[in-house]
Design an enzyme around this catalytic site. Sequence first.
Site, PDB file in Angstrom:
ATOM      1  N   GLU A  81      61.628  27.463  -8.413  1.00 17.71           N
ATOM      2  CA  GLU A  81      60.175  26.748  -8.965  1.00 17.71           C
ATOM      3  C   GLU A  81      60.470  25.216  -8.641  1.00 17.71           C
ATOM      4  O   GLU A  81      61.751  24.466  -8.985  1.00 17.71           O
ATOM      5  CB  GLU A  81      60.132  26.821 -10.149  1.00 17.71           C
TER       6      GLU A  81
ATOM      7  N   LYS B 258      50.135  27.074 -10.101  1.00 13.75           N
ATOM      8  CA  LYS B 258      50.257  27.454 -11.300  1.00 13.75           C
ATOM      9  C   LYS B 258      49.268  26.903 -12.262  1.00 13.75           C
ATOM     10  O   LYS B 258      48.798  25.692 -12.469  1.00 13.75           O
ATOM     11  CB  LYS B 258      51.842  26.740 -11.858  1.00 13.75           C
TER      12      LYS B 258
ATOM     13  N   CYS C  24      56.981  31.210 -13.318  1.00 15.22           N
ATOM     14  CA  CYS C  24      57.281  30.736 -14.513  1.00 15.22           C
ATOM     15  C   CYS C  24      56.593  31.487 -15.692  1.00 15.22           C
ATOM     16  O   CYS C  24      56.223  32.671 -15.655  1.00 15.22           O
ATOM     17  CB  CYS C  24      57.427  28.998 -14.930  1.00 15.22           C
TER      18      CYS C  24
END
Length: 312
Positions: free
Chosen positions: A45, A138, A172
Amino acid sequence: MSNLIRVALIQARPVYYDLARTVDKALSLLREAARQGARLAAFPETFFPGYPAWLDYALDYARWDHPPTKRLYARLATNSMAVDSPEMRQLRAGAREQDIVLALGINERVPRGRGNRSLYNSMVIIDADSAIRNHHRKMRPTYTEQLVWAPGDGAGLRAVDTAVGRVGGLICWEHWMPHARQALHISNESIHIALWPAVKEIHQIASRHYAFESRAFVLAVGGIMPAADFPAELDLPDDLRAQPEALLLNGGSAVIAPDGGYLVEPVYDQETILYADLDLTRIAEEQMALDVTGGYARDDIFTFKVNRNRIQ
């Protein structure tokens, strides 16, 4: 396309908040992975150019109009990567030269001139022919991450065809968003990229659950960050400042099979490249018992729709 695919998980330390040097390091790691026969390589990430772990460790950074935090954010913005940028073109060329599919975690800036100056936590999938197959932002930055990144969108919420099969991914805490998971399941993933800052125990649980639910292989990729890389703009607690080798992010990368079991156990506390050979025929074997896009989907009861409009 072969049913046996070698993959590489790049558990590495970026050159923190220095995009050019991080890209150079990534290209070197990519060449090493290709020499070992990998057909797909995944980076953690926001590896490019580093995850903002200071959100978890810094003292007094969240005060309004705080000059050190603003200077640090400006440094991150300057070193973030546009999807159409010289640095991305370098990585695309590397994918073509090494004949390898790439999954990249990036701090993304919008190309200058578009009016949107926000940063995004993004994943870009580059095919072995250098084409960008997917660009996912995201959807909801987690907790204090909202100080750094803007909310993303659903435009990249899908798996795509690549030289190694159908590849998708989430970033995540998106792994705890049921609708996000279902959107990926419906798009028929074979290999799922799970990007984390570090893959601690609860992240292992989420990654293994995802593999069991989707009947896909999961590459859970975590990064490395020692206290020595902590930004000089902010204060670090004294106990960590005195231990520059202490890890704020400690890896934990792992490869998980479609039954939820480990194909490669988690590896912590070191920079390394993890390799695994994925036998894609295992996906069909495991779908016999559970298929959340088929017999378990119940489209007669539930409806599902994704807004795929891109935030410019």
